[in-house]
Design a protein around this motif. Structure first.
Motif, mmCIF file in Angstrom:
data_model
loop_
_atom_site.group_PDB
_atom_site.id
_atom_site.type_symbol
_atom_site.label_atom_id
_atom_site.label_comp_id
_atom_site.label_asym_id
_atom_site.label_seq_id
_atom_site.Cartn_x
_atom_site.Cartn_y
_atom_site.Cartn_z
ATOM 1 N N TYR A 96 16.034 5.846 -9.638
ATOM 2 C CA TYR A 96 17.496 5.453 -9.085
ATOM 3 C C TYR A 96 18.044 5.947 -8.272
ATOM 4 O O TYR A 96 18.484 6.582 -6.813
ATOM 5 N N ARG A 97 19.026 7.286 -9.078
ATOM 6 C CA ARG A 97 20.069 7.817 -8.088
ATOM 7 C C ARG A 97 18.576 9.166 -7.136
ATOM 8 O O ARG A 97 19.599 9.710 -6.124
ATOM 9 N N ALA A 142 21.794 2.656 0.978
ATOM 10 C CA ALA A 142 22.113 1.978 -0.265
ATOM 11 C C ALA A 142 21.065 2.399 -1.607
ATOM 12 O O ALA A 142 21.256 1.578 -2.605
ATOM 13 N N CYS A 155 15.543 2.041 2.421
ATOM 14 C CA CYS A 155 15.694 0.122 2.450
ATOM 15 C C CYS A 155 15.163 -1.460 2.857
ATOM 16 O O CYS A 155 14.958 -1.984 2.304
ATOM 17 N N ALA A 189 18.172 7.371 -3.923
ATOM 18 C CA ALA A 189 19.685 7.311 -3.175
ATOM 19 C C ALA A 189 19.524 8.103 -2.813
ATOM 20 O O ALA A 189 20.046 8.420 -1.750
ATOM 21 N N TRP A 219 22.112 -4.054 -4.063
ATOM 22 C CA TRP A 219 23.028 -4.813 -5.492
ATOM 23 C C TRP A 219 22.149 -6.387 -5.221
ATOM 24 O O TRP A 219 21.281 -6.644 -4.560
ATOM 25 N N GLU A 227 17.361 4.796 -14.367
ATOM 26 C CA GLU A 227 18.965 5.460 -13.931
ATOM 27 C C GLU A 227 18.388 6.644 -12.745
ATOM 28 O O GLU A 227 18.612 6.479 -11.849
ATOM 29 N N SER A 243 27.069 2.518 -2.434
ATOM 30 C CA SER A 243 26.224 3.564 -3.176
ATOM 31 C C SER A 243 25.346 2.747 -3.852
ATOM 32 O O SER A 243 24.622 3.670 -4.294
ATOM 33 N N ALA A 244 24.738 1.468 -3.602
ATOM 34 C CA ALA A 244 23.468 0.670 -4.327
ATOM 35 C C ALA A 244 22.975 -0.728 -4.089
ATOM 36 O O ALA A 244 24.215 -1.585 -3.029
ATOM 37 N N SER A 279 23.281 -3.331 -10.078
ATOM 38 C CA SER A 279 23.424 -2.705 -9.270
ATOM 39 C C SER A 279 22.510 -1.425 -9.412
ATOM 40 O O SER A 279 21.894 -1.731 -11.032
ATOM 41 N N GLY A 280 22.266 -1.068 -8.918
ATOM 42 C CA GLY A 280 21.407 0.423 -9.051
ATOM 43 C C GLY A 280 20.101 -0.548 -9.636
ATOM 44 O O GLY A 280 19.063 -1.437 -9.078
#
Length: 133
Positions: A98-99, A132, A12, A102, A54, A95, A51-52, A63-64
């Motif tokens: 991204y997940r 995140a 991050c 993460a 922002w 998405e 969790s993500a 988010s995400g």
């Protein structure tokens, strides 16, 4: 635009450095969620921030992957990423990507975490250190 990220995460932190270089007009402000003032200032829970990533700009709260698209648009001064994100055929894979990132963040190359380099910006009292981004 304000960006809330995980200051304990090396990946991050590396992304924040990259975004700062892209943002030549200083349109982005970065805030580790471990800063004791960040969660209250942006009305986020610890779980939200953990969790993500922002992106917050007035009433806009993303988010995400949607946040990443907005941050990239702001950094480079375009609307290309956000416009592309509006299409489900684009948003769904973003998405999913991204997940995946993460979930695998600790295996990805990073930098020295923000909170290690700037301990004055972070509080040891904030529980949990999951990345995140």
């Amino acid at each position: 635009m304000d960006v809330v990220f995980d200051g304990q995460c090396g990946f991050c932190t590396r992304c924040v450095g990259w975004l700062k270089r892209l943002d030549r007009r200083d349109r982005l402000a970065f805030h580790p969620f471990q800063d004791p003032l960040t969660l209250d200032a942006f009305r986020l829970t610890h779980e939200d921030a953990r969790s993500a990533v922002w992106a917050l700009d007035g009433v806009v709260r993303l988010s995400g992957a949607a946040a990443i698209a907005a941050v990239l648009d702001t950094a480079v001064g375009t609307r290309l990423f956000g416009r592309g994100y509006r299409f489900p055929s684009v948003a769904r894979p973003l998405e999913a990507a991204y997940r995946w990132v993460a979930a695998h963040r600790y295996r990805l190359p990073g930098a020295t975490p923000w909170c290690t380099e700037h301990p004055q910006d972070c509080s040891a009292a904030v529980p949990g250190a999951g990345c995140a981004l």
